[in-house]
Scaffold this motif. Structure first.
Motif, PDB file in Angstrom:
ATOM      1  N   ALA A 108      -6.119 -30.155  43.271  1.00 28.28           N
ATOM      2  CA  ALA A 108      -7.018 -29.339  42.446  1.00 28.28           C
ATOM      3  C   ALA A 108      -7.098 -27.911  42.987  1.00 28.28           C
ATOM      4  N   ALA A 109      -7.210 -27.788  44.318  1.00 26.68           N
ATOM      5  CA  ALA A 109      -7.294 -26.447  44.924  1.00 26.68           C
ATOM      6  C   ALA A 109      -6.019 -25.656  44.615  1.00 26.68           C
ATOM      7  N   ALA A 110      -4.876 -26.320  44.777  1.00 23.36           N
ATOM      8  CA  ALA A 110      -3.604 -25.637  44.514  1.00 23.36           C
ATOM      9  C   ALA A 110      -3.469 -25.302  43.029  1.00 23.36           C
ATOM     10  N   GLY A 111      -3.920 -26.201  42.168  1.00 28.28           N
ATOM     11  CA  GLY A 111      -3.887 -25.949  40.729  1.00 28.28           C
ATOM     12  C   GLY A 111      -4.727 -24.741  40.350  1.00 28.28           C
ATOM     13  N   LEU A 112      -5.856 -24.577  41.026  1.00 29.54           N
ATOM     14  CA  LEU A 112      -6.712 -23.416  40.744  1.00 29.54           C
ATOM     15  C   LEU A 112      -6.014 -22.118  41.169  1.00 29.54           C
ATOM     16  N   VAL A 113      -5.290 -22.181  42.290  1.00 30.12           N
ATOM     17  CA  VAL A 113      -4.510 -20.991  42.707  1.00 30.12           C
ATOM     18  C   VAL A 113      -3.425 -20.720  41.663  1.00 30.12           C
ATOM     19  N   GLY A 114      -2.790 -21.791  41.181  1.00 27.73           N
ATOM     20  CA  GLY A 114      -1.765 -21.633  40.138  1.00 27.73           C
ATOM     21  C   GLY A 114      -2.349 -20.974  38.896  1.00 27.73           C
ATOM     22  N   ALA A 115      -3.558 -21.397  38.501  1.00 33.99           N
ATOM     23  CA  ALA A 115      -4.224 -20.820  37.321  1.00 33.99           C
ATOM     24  C   ALA A 115      -4.540 -19.345  37.546  1.00 33.99           C
ATOM     25  N   LEU A 116      -4.939 -19.029  38.776  1.00 30.70           N
ATOM     26  CA  LEU A 116      -5.244 -17.630  39.102  1.00 30.70           C
ATOM     27  C   LEU A 116      -3.979 -16.771  38.982  1.00 30.70           C
ATOM     28  N   LEU A 117      -2.894 -17.267  39.575  1.00 30.14           N
ATOM     29  CA  LEU A 117      -1.663 -16.474  39.595  1.00 30.14           C
ATOM     30  C   LEU A 117      -1.072 -16.312  38.198  1.00 30.14           C
ATOM     31  N   VAL A 118      -1.121 -17.389  37.414  1.00 30.21           N
ATOM     32  CA  VAL A 118      -0.487 -17.317  36.092  1.00 30.21           C
ATOM     33  C   VAL A 118      -1.244 -16.349  35.170  1.00 30.21           C
ATOM     34  N   SER A 119      -2.525 -16.110  35.483  1.00 28.67           N
ATOM     35  CA  SER A 119      -3.277 -15.177  34.632  1.00 28.67           C
ATOM     36  C   SER A 119      -2.796 -13.735  34.831  1.00 28.67           C
ATOM     37  N   TYR A 120      -2.018 -13.497  35.924  1.00 27.66           N
ATOM     38  CA  TYR A 120      -1.435 -12.172  36.132  1.00 27.66           C
ATOM     39  C   TYR A 120       0.019 -12.110  35.640  1.00 27.66           C
ATOM     40  N   HIS A 121       0.466 -13.244  35.131  1.00 26.52           N
ATOM     41  CA  HIS A 121       1.842 -13.331  34.638  1.00 26.52           C
ATOM     42  C   HIS A 121       1.847 -13.422  33.105  1.00 26.52           C
ATOM     43  N   CYS A 122       0.885 -14.176  32.567  1.00 20.90           N
ATOM     44  CA  CYS A 122       0.826 -14.406  31.121  1.00 20.90           C
ATOM     45  C   CYS A 122       0.001 -13.310  30.432  1.00 20.90           C
ATOM     46  N   PRO A 123       0.511 -12.713  29.364  1.00 24.00           N
ATOM     47  CA  PRO A 123      -0.208 -11.603  28.716  1.00 24.00           C
ATOM     48  C   PRO A 123      -1.377 -12.042  27.834  1.00 24.00           C
ATOM     49  N   SER A 124      -1.574 -13.352  27.646  1.00 24.26           N
ATOM     50  CA  SER A 124      -2.631 -13.810  26.740  1.00 24.26           C
ATOM     51  C   SER A 124      -3.988 -13.896  27.441  1.00 24.26           C
ATOM     52  N   ASP A 125      -5.006 -13.343  26.787  1.00 26.12           N
ATOM     53  CA  ASP A 125      -6.360 -13.443  27.327  1.00 26.12           C
ATOM     54  C   ASP A 125      -7.239 -14.345  26.477  1.00 26.12           C
ATOM     55  N   GLU A 126      -6.633 -15.094  25.560  1.00 29.06           N
ATOM     56  CA  GLU A 126      -7.441 -15.956  24.694  1.00 29.06           C
ATOM     57  C   GLU A 126      -8.045 -17.094  25.521  1.00 29.06           C
ATOM     58  N   GLY A 127      -9.334 -17.298  25.299  1.00 31.39           N
ATOM     59  CA  GLY A 127     -10.066 -18.287  26.096  1.00 31.39           C
ATOM     60  C   GLY A 127      -9.473 -19.685  25.970  1.00 31.39           C
ATOM     61  N   MET A 128      -9.180 -20.097  24.727  1.00 35.12           N
ATOM     62  CA  MET A 128      -8.672 -21.443  24.531  1.00 35.12           C
ATOM     63  C   MET A 128      -7.291 -21.615  25.169  1.00 35.12           C
ATOM     64  N   HIS A 129      -6.456 -20.578  25.039  1.00 36.57           N
ATOM     65  CA  HIS A 129      -5.122 -20.639  25.654  1.00 36.57           C
ATOM     66  C   HIS A 129      -5.245 -20.808  27.173  1.00 36.57           C
TER      67      HIS A 129
END
Lengths: 195, 218
Positions: free
Chosen positions: B171-192
């Motif tokens: 879970a901790a690593a997944g949260l880091v993955g989520a953090l990093l991907v938000s700087y890679h993916c251009p979408s800011d849609e909440g549901m996405h």
């Protein structure tokens, strides 16, 4: 607590073990030898009670478990923080090795082994009883506070169902149902940990 | 104190092997070091691929900044639990469930608030299967942090509940993955973000609970 009572001597023993392990972590071999000899006795009693209900001190399973636990303690001794209590640390490792033992050797006998473990919770004795006391406190932590308190009064303090029912304001039937549910919860938790 | 004859050689061997052992870092320090290392490694990986095009504009945008801080705090708190779970006797983590529910609640609330401000069509667009690319990227980016934590647990700690430790470290690593991907993916849609960036946390937690139950035995 009167001086020289079992709990007092247990605390003194724990303090001594804590100090010995702290010195061992710094590389003191004499302290380490004394430490290993002291905990070997405690572990033998603990596993004997947990596996054989207090009988059969020369059981090969008990000897294997003691050696495996000593080895685990040796390998993981750096994880002990001398500022913390020693008992919960050692019994957590001992319990882990025992669960591992059950998992490896007798998965189908979980229910029977659980009954034996339960039997150890009501065993009278001195240092071993206190060792079990530590383990029981760990086990009771899995339960909601009310259930844990009821089991503590019944199994650890040795009070009767009637006494506990009066103190908690429950009927004896309701109390027995609560105990049954608590034991069932603990059984499930133990099985989960063995997976 | 007397030692039974057959046990004496065993104890002698352990005593002979004794060396001074440094204590492992305290949980909060361990979690901090792990988080910094994971973010730096992930940053290097994203640099190799590409950052999102509007990076300069979103770094300090309230929504993105809020999400980043929330994910960093969540990853740090979860990693602290991982390090605690590696210390026998402190592995029961009485507050862990409350903390995990709080983290999950905070994240879902955050995305619910974002989604509420978005037009109705954005919700459906957020579920577009093309977002699976982000899910895979998030899972990939969490592999190194998870492996790192797994190795640290194996070498320096004694997790007496390996499945729990694995679930938490996943879970901790997944949260880091989520953090990093938000700087890679251009979408800011909440549901996405909720579906494709955060749901891999559940997958990594599940996968690493199984991995850890085999790897972390001692």
């Amino acid at each position: 607590m009167k001086k020289g009572s079992p709990l007092n001597s247990f605390e003194e023993r724990e303090e001594r073990l804590r100090e010995l392990l702290a010195r061992s972590q710094a590389g003191d071999r004499e302290a380490y030898r004394t430490f290993l000899e002291l905990i070997m006795e405690t572990l033998t009693n603990y596993f004997r009670r947990s596996i054989h209900g207090g009988r059969d001190a020369d059981s090969p399973q008990v000897k294997d478990l003691v050696q495996e636990t000593l080895l685990a303690i040796h390998e993981k001794r750096s994880t002990f923080d001398p500022r913390e209590r020693f008992g919960p640390w050692m019994f957590a490792i001992a319990r882990y090795k025992m669960i591992d033992f059950f998992r490896k050797h007798a998965r189908e006998k979980v229910a029977g082994d659980w009954d034996r473990l339960e039997a150890t919770l009501v065993t009278e004795g001195d240092s071993e009883r206190l060792a079990t006391h530590e383990d029981l406190e760990v086990v009771l932590g899995y339960l909601p506070e009310r259930q844990g308190n009821i089991l503590r009064m019944l199994k650890l303090e040795g009070r009767s169902v009637r006494e506990v029912a009066e103190e908690t304001g429950m009927t004896e039937t309701a109390l027995k149902v609560t105990v049954h549910r608590a034991m069932k919860t603990l059984k499930i938790r133990l099985r989960e940990e063995m997976e | 104190m007397t030692t039974p004859g057959e046990t004496k050689p065993f104890i002698d061997r352990l005593v002979d092997e004794l060396q001074a052992t440094p204590a492992p870092p305290r949980p909060a320090l361990g979690a901090t070091l792990w988080l910094v290392t994971s973010v730096l490694t992930g940053t290097a990986l994203i640099t190799l691929v590409h950052w999102r095009p509007d990076l300069d504009a979103i770094v300090l945008a309230p929504n993105h900044l809020g999400l980043s801080l929330l994910l960093v705090a969540s990853a740090f708190a979860t990693a602290t639990l991982v390090f605690r779970s590696g210390i026998p006797g402190r592995d029961r983590l009485p507050a862990s469930r409350r903390l995990i529910f709080t983290i999950a609640f905070a994240l879902v609330l955050f995305f619910a608030l974002i989604a509420r401000r978005e037009p109705a069509g954005a919700l459906a667009a957020g579920l577009d299967p093309h977002g699976a690319h982000c899910g895979l990227t998030a899972a990939f980016l969490s592999l190194i942090p998870a492996t790192l934590l797994l190795l640290v647990m194996k070498r320096r700690y004694a997790p007496v509940r390996p499945r729990l430790t694995g679930r938490l470290l996943g879970a901790a690593a997944g949260l880091v993955g989520a953090l990093l991907v938000s700087y890679h993916c251009p979408s800011d849609e909440g549901m996405h973000q909720l579906v494709w960036h955060l749901s891999p946390v559940l997958v990594t937690a599940w996968v690493f609970s199984h991995v850890a139950s085999r790897v972390l035995r001692f």
